[in-house]
Design an enzyme around this catalytic site. Sequence first.
Site, PDB file in Angstrom:
ATOM      1  N   ASN A 161       0.810  -1.235   0.000  1.00 18.17           N
ATOM      2  CA  ASN A 161       0.000   0.000   0.000  1.00 18.17           C
ATOM      3  C   ASN A 161       0.838   1.276   0.000  1.00 18.17           C
ATOM      4  O   ASN A 161       0.378   2.299  -0.478  1.00 18.17           O
ATOM      5  CB  ASN A 161      -1.044  -0.018   1.132  1.00 18.17           C
ATOM      6  CG  ASN A 161      -0.430  -0.004   2.500  1.00 18.17           C
ATOM      7  OD1 ASN A 161       0.723  -0.390   2.686  1.00 18.17           O
ATOM      8  ND2 ASN A 161      -1.179   0.443   3.481  1.00 18.17           N
ATOM      9  N   SER A 239      -0.104  -7.315   7.492  1.00 19.04           N
ATOM     10  CA  SER A 239      -1.313  -7.653   8.247  1.00 19.04           C
ATOM     11  C   SER A 239      -0.962  -8.308   9.589  1.00 19.04           C
ATOM     12  O   SER A 239       0.104  -8.917   9.751  1.00 19.04           O
ATOM     13  CB  SER A 239      -2.169  -8.608   7.417  1.00 19.04           C
ATOM     14  OG  SER A 239      -1.447  -9.788   7.163  1.00 19.04           O
ATOM     15  N   GLU A 260       4.848  -3.731  12.416  1.00 17.72           N
ATOM     16  CA  GLU A 260       3.863  -2.681  12.117  1.00 17.72           C
ATOM     17  C   GLU A 260       2.687  -3.381  11.444  1.00 17.72           C
ATOM     18  O   GLU A 260       2.772  -3.764  10.277  1.00 17.72           O
ATOM     19  CB  GLU A 260       4.479  -1.638  11.177  1.00 17.72           C
ATOM     20  CG  GLU A 260       5.635  -0.857  11.776  1.00 17.72           C
ATOM     21  CD  GLU A 260       5.202   0.136  12.844  1.00 17.72           C
ATOM     22  OE1 GLU A 260       3.999   0.406  12.970  1.00 17.72           O
ATOM     23  OE2 GLU A 260       6.077   0.621  13.576  1.00 17.72           O
ATOM     24  N   LEU A 261       1.610  -3.562  12.204  1.00 26.54           N
ATOM     25  CA  LEU A 261       0.539  -4.450  11.719  1.00 26.54           C
ATOM     26  C   LEU A 261      -0.741  -3.678  11.413  1.00 26.54           C
ATOM     27  O   LEU A 261      -0.725  -2.484  11.198  1.00 26.54           O
ATOM     28  CB  LEU A 261       0.326  -5.561  12.744  1.00 26.54           C
ATOM     29  CG  LEU A 261       1.612  -6.313  13.148  1.00 26.54           C
ATOM     30  CD1 LEU A 261       1.334  -7.352  14.210  1.00 26.54           C
ATOM     31  CD2 LEU A 261       2.291  -6.941  11.937  1.00 26.54           C
ATOM     32  N   CYS A 294      -3.101   1.738   6.689  1.00 22.14           N
ATOM     33  CA  CYS A 294      -3.282   1.129   8.017  1.00 22.14           C
ATOM     34  C   CYS A 294      -3.860   2.135   9.004  1.00 22.14           C
ATOM     35  O   CYS A 294      -4.510   1.755   9.968  1.00 22.14           O
ATOM     36  CB  CYS A 294      -1.957   0.592   8.524  1.00 22.14           C
ATOM     37  SG  CYS A 294      -0.668   1.834   8.506  1.00 22.14           S
TER      38      CYS A 294
HETATM   39  P1  NAP Z   1       0.300  -8.939   4.066  1.00 24.12           P
HETATM   40  O1  NAP Z   1      -0.551  -9.850   3.283  1.00 24.12           O
HETATM   41  O2  NAP Z   1       0.504  -9.238   5.505  1.00 24.12           O
HETATM   42  O3  NAP Z   1       1.685  -8.870   3.304  1.00 24.12           O
HETATM   43  C1  NAP Z   1       2.746  -8.033   3.746  1.00 24.12           C
HETATM   44  C2  NAP Z   1       4.076  -8.594   3.276  1.00 24.12           C
HETATM   45  O4  NAP Z   1       4.261  -9.866   3.889  1.00 24.12           O
HETATM   46  C3  NAP Z   1       4.151  -8.832   1.773  1.00 24.12           C
HETATM   47  O5  NAP Z   1       5.463  -8.549   1.355  1.00 24.12           O
HETATM   48  C4  NAP Z   1       3.846 -10.314   1.656  1.00 24.12           C
HETATM   49  O6  NAP Z   1       4.392 -10.917   0.507  1.00 24.12           O
HETATM   50  C5  NAP Z   1       4.558 -10.830   2.896  1.00 24.12           C
HETATM   51  N1  NAP Z   1       4.093 -12.144   3.348  1.00 24.12           N
HETATM   52  C6  NAP Z   1       2.881 -12.721   3.202  1.00 24.12           C
HETATM   53  N2  NAP Z   1       2.869 -13.945   3.794  1.00 24.12           N
HETATM   54  C7  NAP Z   1       4.108 -14.124   4.320  1.00 24.12           C
HETATM   55  C8  NAP Z   1       4.725 -15.190   5.059  1.00 24.12           C
HETATM   56  N3  NAP Z   1       4.089 -16.303   5.388  1.00 24.12           N
HETATM   57  N4  NAP Z   1       6.018 -15.033   5.427  1.00 24.12           N
HETATM   58  C9  NAP Z   1       6.691 -13.906   5.117  1.00 24.12           C
HETATM   59  N5  NAP Z   1       6.157 -12.885   4.423  1.00 24.12           N
HETATM   60  C10 NAP Z   1       4.877 -12.980   4.041  1.00 24.12           C
HETATM   61  O7  NAP Z   1      -0.251  -7.430   4.031  1.00 24.12           O
HETATM   62  P2  NAP Z   1      -0.643  -6.579   2.760  1.00 24.12           P
HETATM   63  O8  NAP Z   1      -1.958  -7.060   2.254  1.00 24.12           O
HETATM   64  O9  NAP Z   1       0.498  -6.485   1.810  1.00 24.12           O
HETATM   65  O10 NAP Z   1      -0.787  -5.125   3.418  1.00 24.12           O
HETATM   66  C11 NAP Z   1      -1.921  -4.693   4.067  1.00 24.12           C
HETATM   67  C12 NAP Z   1      -1.779  -4.834   5.576  1.00 24.12           C
HETATM   68  O11 NAP Z   1      -0.609  -4.134   6.019  1.00 24.12           O
HETATM   69  C13 NAP Z   1      -2.929  -4.200   6.327  1.00 24.12           C
HETATM   70  O12 NAP Z   1      -3.304  -5.023   7.387  1.00 24.12           O
HETATM   71  C14 NAP Z   1      -2.331  -2.893   6.856  1.00 24.12           C
HETATM   72  O13 NAP Z   1      -2.965  -2.373   7.987  1.00 24.12           O
HETATM   73  C15 NAP Z   1      -0.934  -3.306   7.119  1.00 24.12           C
HETATM   74  N6  NAP Z   1      -0.067  -2.128   7.152  1.00 24.12           N
HETATM   75  C16 NAP Z   1       0.403  -1.722   8.356  1.00 24.12           C
HETATM   76  C17 NAP Z   1       1.197  -0.579   8.426  1.00 24.12           C
HETATM   77  C18 NAP Z   1       1.727  -0.101   9.735  1.00 24.12           C
HETATM   78  O14 NAP Z   1       2.634   0.711   9.708  1.00 24.12           O
HETATM   79  N7  NAP Z   1       1.223  -0.558  10.864  1.00 24.12           N
HETATM   80  C19 NAP Z   1       1.514   0.112   7.256  1.00 24.12           C
HETATM   81  C20 NAP Z   1       1.004  -0.332   6.047  1.00 24.12           C
HETATM   82  C21 NAP Z   1       0.226  -1.472   6.005  1.00 24.12           C
HETATM   83  P3  NAP Z   1       3.474 -11.214  -0.800  1.00 24.12           P
HETATM   84  O15 NAP Z   1       3.126  -9.882  -1.327  1.00 24.12           O
HETATM   85  O16 NAP Z   1       4.355 -11.975  -1.688  1.00 24.12           O
HETATM   86  O17 NAP Z   1       2.282 -11.976  -0.299  1.00 24.12           O
END
Ligand code: NAP
Length: 487
Positions: A161, A239, A260-261, A294
């Site tokens: 994002n 996430s 950072e979730l 987020c």
């Molecule tokens: P995501 O599905 O958790 O993916 C984030 C990253 O993790 C991607 O690079 C993804 O790779 C990787 N990943 C997925 N499964 C994994 C595993 N089993 N082992 C290691 N890495 C893995 O989240 P998203 O859909 O990209 O982003 C949206 C989420 O991020 C929302 O929940 C949002 O709130 C959160 N977010 C939080 C912040 C904060 O600062 N707190 C900032 C921005 C976003 P792939 O792309 O290859 O699946």
Amino acid sequence: MTLHTKIAGYADPSLHAHGLYIGGQWEKGAGIPVLDPSTGEVLAEVADASVENALRAVDAAETAASQWRQTPPRQRSEILRRWFQLMTDRAEELATLISLENGKALADARGEVAYAAEFFRWYAEEATRIPGEYRHTPSGSHNILVDHEPIGISVLITPWNFPAAMATRKIGPALAAGCTVILKPASETPLTAYAMARLGEEAGVPAGVVNVVTTTNPGPVTNAMLADPRVRKLSFTGSTGVGRILLAEAAKSVVSCSMELGGNAPFVVFDDADLDAALDGAMVAKMRNAGEACTAANRFYVQAGIHDAFVEGLSKRMAGLKIGKGYDADTQCGPMIATKAVQKIDQLVSEAVRRGARATTGGAPLPGSGYFYPPTVLVDVPVDASIAHEEIFGPVAPVYRFESEEEAIRLANDTEYGLAAYVYTRDMKRAMRVGRGIETGMLGINRGLMSDPAAPFGGVKQSGLGREGGVTGILEFMEAKYYAIEL
Ligand code: NAP
């Protein structure tokens, strides 16, 4: 149309090397198609790293580590400052690329580039101010010296994002601290990460200090790196679900974690609020990145006396937004990242409507190519509907009515998350009282945007562990070492 023809006039095509970046070498590859969410067309294909590739990136980070940690802070600082300048000089090209692969409106993408670059400027400054401590023991037995050392090789995992800012928010402090890194960007938005690595090379980042690997197999690839004893840090943004899995994996090798979730931000408006200011703030807090943030306001709690006027104003503003391809100049709300994101939003809205909610604007996905969901306002939403408890991650604003301050605090805290919250009131005493009552890492008071590199960003409860940015962000990539000195 190809990527290069689409960005012709804005971008230098040499920025986009579609391969792994390991030890300063670009390795061509294929296997991960990158889609344009505005059309669903394939923009490019990038390499799909194996476990073996990732472990080679750890080798490269290790080879570069001993030199990098000894580089004078001023030198590390100047490299980061050059990287900031290059991002600033190439802002329009980077913004276009972000808009192409992420879908966000160009105005949002320009904002992201400026925000992302600022992490390099901020940490260029922090690199030269790494804190230490010297004191006497209370008993007078000896002296205490506390030094901070780079924690070691760091694995950085980022979401789609904010493809530039989530990377610089980690690379900046890691490099400033003297760590070498392996960045694994999200599969949907790898081009920005590779373009940024190109700029890092130009800025003088030595080979192996920053490595970038993209993969369709993030679990095994990350697990292999975490199991390697040379890796000492995991900094993850994504996430809460994936964060939990990674925390368990990191525990096996006791790797330090910054997490950072997800979020589920409440946006609380009291009767005495300045209505126009609250509506302006609501639009920023909800519609930055079309709701894919987020910190996005996920639940609007509006006091009974101002509720109807707020709903009317918000519905008008949301309905007036121009929906379109992210990179079209007049677009204010771009597409969602993928079909599955639209489906998830649709499910949440449909369930709420089945249970009595009503859409004053929007309320159903848009037909045609691209992944579009329109700006939507929901009223009469039951407080136990799924939409009140799950991250919407889209342009939907559910509005709930409340009566008392206590009720607002109770509703705001009715979630496993605690990343961001917003309060609108003219009474500062009330703002601070409510602020102390809400379980959150960050609170906007009469303000819809809180992200700033100089402030500590992060959440409580299941929104994460640790803080990025601010004066403490660099310490996430350092270990304290205590020297007991005989007097
Ligand atoms: P995501 O599905 O958790 O993916 C984030 C990253 O993790 C991607 O690079 C993804 O790779 C990787 N990943 C997925 N499964 C994994 C595993 N089993 N082992 C290691 N890495 C893995 O989240 P998203 O859909 O990209 O982003 C949206 C989420 O991020 C929302 O929940 C949002 O709130 C959160 N977010 C939080 C912040 C904060 O600062 N707190 C900032 C921005 C976003 P792939 O792309 O290859 O699946």
